[in-house]
Design a protein around this motif. Structure first.
Motif, mmCIF file in Angstrom:
data_model
loop_
_atom_site.group_PDB
_atom_site.id
_atom_site.type_symbol
_atom_site.label_atom_id
_atom_site.label_comp_id
_atom_site.label_asym_id
_atom_site.label_seq_id
_atom_site.Cartn_x
_atom_site.Cartn_y
_atom_site.Cartn_z
ATOM 1 N N SER A 122 4.148 -9.700 -1.818
ATOM 2 C CA SER A 122 2.925 -9.652 -2.630
ATOM 3 C C SER A 122 3.058 -8.620 -3.753
ATOM 4 O O SER A 122 2.637 -8.855 -4.889
ATOM 5 C CB SER A 122 1.721 -9.296 -1.750
ATOM 6 N N ARG A 144 1.204 3.086 -9.037
ATOM 7 C CA ARG A 144 -0.035 2.297 -9.085
ATOM 8 C C ARG A 144 -0.923 2.711 -10.253
ATOM 9 O O ARG A 144 -1.349 1.864 -11.055
ATOM 10 C CB ARG A 144 -0.811 2.457 -7.775
ATOM 11 N N SER A 195 -1.353 0.336 -13.711
ATOM 12 C CA SER A 195 -2.658 -0.279 -13.971
ATOM 13 C C SER A 195 -3.234 0.174 -15.307
ATOM 14 O O SER A 195 -3.799 -0.623 -16.065
ATOM 15 C CB SER A 195 -3.631 0.036 -12.833
ATOM 16 N N TYR A 231 -6.691 -5.361 -10.638
ATOM 17 C CA TYR A 231 -6.224 -5.704 -9.288
ATOM 18 C C TYR A 231 -5.273 -4.632 -8.756
ATOM 19 O O TYR A 231 -5.381 -4.222 -7.587
ATOM 20 C CB TYR A 231 -5.529 -7.068 -9.316
ATOM 21 N N TRP A 246 -5.063 -1.478 -9.521
ATOM 22 C CA TRP A 246 -5.814 -0.242 -9.234
ATOM 23 C C TRP A 246 -6.527 -0.329 -7.886
ATOM 24 O O TRP A 246 -6.565 0.639 -7.133
ATOM 25 C CB TRP A 246 -6.806 0.017 -10.355
ATOM 26 N N LEU A 247 -7.066 -1.505 -7.581
ATOM 27 C CA LEU A 247 -7.888 -1.651 -6.377
ATOM 28 C C LEU A 247 -7.098 -1.984 -5.119
ATOM 29 O O LEU A 247 -7.472 -1.576 -4.023
ATOM 30 C CB LEU A 247 -8.942 -2.748 -6.604
ATOM 31 N N ARG A 248 -5.953 -2.693 -5.238
ATOM 32 C CA ARG A 248 -5.323 -3.266 -4.051
ATOM 33 C C ARG A 248 -3.940 -2.707 -3.709
ATOM 34 O O ARG A 248 -3.549 -2.734 -2.542
ATOM 35 C CB ARG A 248 -5.202 -4.792 -4.215
ATOM 36 N N ILE A 249 -3.178 -2.249 -4.667
ATOM 37 C CA ILE A 249 -1.810 -1.797 -4.394
ATOM 38 C C ILE A 249 -1.812 -0.314 -4.028
ATOM 39 O O ILE A 249 -2.584 0.467 -4.568
ATOM 40 C CB ILE A 249 -0.897 -2.042 -5.613
ATOM 41 N N LYS A 250 -0.930 0.071 -3.114
ATOM 42 C CA LYS A 250 -0.814 1.466 -2.671
ATOM 43 C C LYS A 250 0.565 2.028 -3.044
ATOM 44 O O LYS A 250 1.570 1.317 -3.017
ATOM 45 C CB LYS A 250 -1.012 1.567 -1.158
ATOM 46 N N HIS A 283 -0.851 0.874 3.016
ATOM 47 C CA HIS A 283 -1.270 -0.508 2.780
ATOM 48 C C HIS A 283 -1.817 -1.112 4.068
ATOM 49 O O HIS A 283 -1.158 -1.071 5.111
ATOM 50 C CB HIS A 283 -0.100 -1.339 2.257
ATOM 51 N N SER A 284 -3.001 -1.671 3.998
ATOM 52 C CA SER A 284 -3.690 -2.136 5.207
ATOM 53 C C SER A 284 -2.999 -3.315 5.887
ATOM 54 O O SER A 284 -3.173 -3.531 7.089
ATOM 55 C CB SER A 284 -5.130 -2.533 4.858
ATOM 56 N N LYS A 285 -2.195 -4.082 5.146
ATOM 57 C CA LYS A 285 -1.601 -5.288 5.711
ATOM 58 C C LYS A 285 -0.123 -5.158 6.056
ATOM 59 O O LYS A 285 0.503 -6.120 6.495
ATOM 60 C CB LYS A 285 -1.790 -6.457 4.734
#
Length: 431
Positions: free
Chosen positions: A18, A83, A87, A188, A190-194, A200-202
């Motif tokens: 991803s 990140r 962004s 995206y 800024w909000l989702r990538i670590k 990362h939550s997943k």
């Protein structure tokens, strides 16, 4: 029912895929935003009454800003994380892409393209740092190859989309439209990538263990810090920078002037130029991934993916400008693109595998900075040569010579580059 559930294969999609997809989109929009001007150039030249030298300057001025901020952009990514840097960068250049279509003064247009280049300069270091952070060493060549397909798809999509939009709405509309998608991607990221995979939550334990394998391969006594000044003392860094400089003399010359060559030398229409200009990049999409894959397979001898293919690419360029028929020109330009991009896929596998992850942004930004300098020199110099000679022949000779010099420089790299530990910390010498 329970027995059946036990044979269901585990989910294979990983967080790093991803991340790579997002990086790919960033590069795609960066290439499209910078390449639409090559198709729009004849129309901009007509509106602003520009000669070939001035048109070359307009192509090159982007690279002045791009080169100037490459290394600072890499330092920012190492210091504050890829990140944030990425962004903000994509949001920056997307805004200035849209503004390009609203300018009516040539000096202001030059200034805008320069500022646009400053924003895009932060992307290379940040993206290679992201790959080094999320991908184990054994997959970095393939990952960089996939990411680098935008070097081919970006120009291909740009020429087709630009030709269609210009035909319908004029050259200004294409810049206004192209700036919009990048804004969405910037938000995206800024909000989702670590920056740290562990945050990362997943991400799974399996993925983290693969990354830990690289750490386990490094001797614990090598966990010293490395300064920014020490980075610049590494011979491998400068060898790769010189290789990329000569390679990009050819790449940006070929990319920037190919549409004008087909229109002016071969008499193609705007739409035909869009289609035939896209062909070499579509061919190159396959080649660049294959080059990265081969680089991973011959790890320790990655330079041998680059050297022969760069030379064959130069030979194909020679046959291209010697060809008299349009059919042979198109065939040879596709051959040239295939071998050049195959070489490029192998080269960036070498770069990413040669530098420690903690200083990946600064190191890759330094290498890419030399390519940006080449990007500034090549389109402008080719424009000057075309204006003075009235043909494209001398500029083709320059591109061929640059590929030969890149291959010769690659020969000076001996064996597998010495690896540094991935847990190094970048320190910037105040002096």
């Amino acid at each position: 029912m329970n027995d059946r559930s036990q044979v269901i294969p585990k989910k294979k999609w990983k967080v790093r895929y991803s991340v790579l997809l997002v990086l790919w989109l960033c590069w795609l929009f960066s290439f499209m935003d910078r390449m639409v001007i090559t198709i729009a150039l004849p129309f901009i030249g007509k509106d602003f009454n520009l000669n070939a030298t001035s048109q070359g300057l307009l192509l090159s001025i982007f690279f002045a800003g791009y080169a100037l901020f490459q290394i600072p952009g890499g330092i920012l990514s190492d210091k504050f994380g890829f990140r944030r840097t990425m962004s903000i960068a994509i949001t920056w250049w997307s805004i200035f892409t849209t503004l390009t279509g609203l300018i009516f003064s040539f000096p202001l247009l030059l200034m805008l393209r320069f500022i646009f280049g400053l924003g895009e300069a932060c992307l290379p270091g940040a993206s290679y740092k992201a790959i080094a952070t999320y991908f184990p060493s054994k997959q970095r060549g393939t990952a960089t190859g996939i990411q680098s397909t935008v070097n081919t798809l970006g120009p291909a999509l740009a020429v087709i989309a630009t030709a269609a939009i210009i035909g319908l709405f004029g050259w200004r509309a294409v810049f206004i439209i192209m700036g919009i998608p990048g804004l969405c991607v910037g938000i995206y990221i800024w909000l989702r990538i670590k920056d740290n995979p562990k945050d990362h939550s997943k991400i799974t334990k399996e993925e983290l263990s693969e990354l830990d394998e690289d750490l386990d391969e490094k001797p614990s006594e090598e966990t010293k810090s490395i300064s920014f000044k020490q980075l610049f003392k590494k011979p491998i860094l400068w060898q790769m920078a010189i290789i990329w400089f000569f390679f990009d003399i050819t790449f940006w010359g070929f990319t920037s002037w190919l549409p004008s060559y087909l229109i002016k030398e071969k008499g193609l229409s705007l739409m035909s130029t869009g289609i035939f200009s896209a062909l070499p990049y579509l061919v190159g999409t396959v080649a660049i991934v294959f080059g990265g894959y081969l680089s991973d397979k011959v790890k320790g001898n990655r330079k041998w993916v680059f050297i022969p293919n760069a030379l064959i690419g130069g030979l194909s360029l020679f046959f291209m400008f010697q060809a008299s028929s349009l059919t042979m020109v198109i065939i040879y330009q596709c051959f040239a693109a295939f071998f050049m991009f195959l070489a490029q896929g192998g080269f960036w596998g070498l770069v990413v595998d040669s530098l420690p992850a903690k200083i990946m942004a600064s190191g890759t930004a330094t290498v890419n900075c030399f390519g940006s300098i080449a990007g500034f020199i090549s389109p402008f110099l080719m424009g000057y040569m075309i204006e003075k000679t009235g043909t494209f022949h001398s500029s083709f000779i320059m591109m061929i010579a640059a590929l030969v010099l890149a291959a010769i420089t690659a020969l000076t790299i001996s064996g597998k580059p010495k690896e540094e530990p991935v847990n190094l910390e970048l320190t910037i010498d105040a002096k």
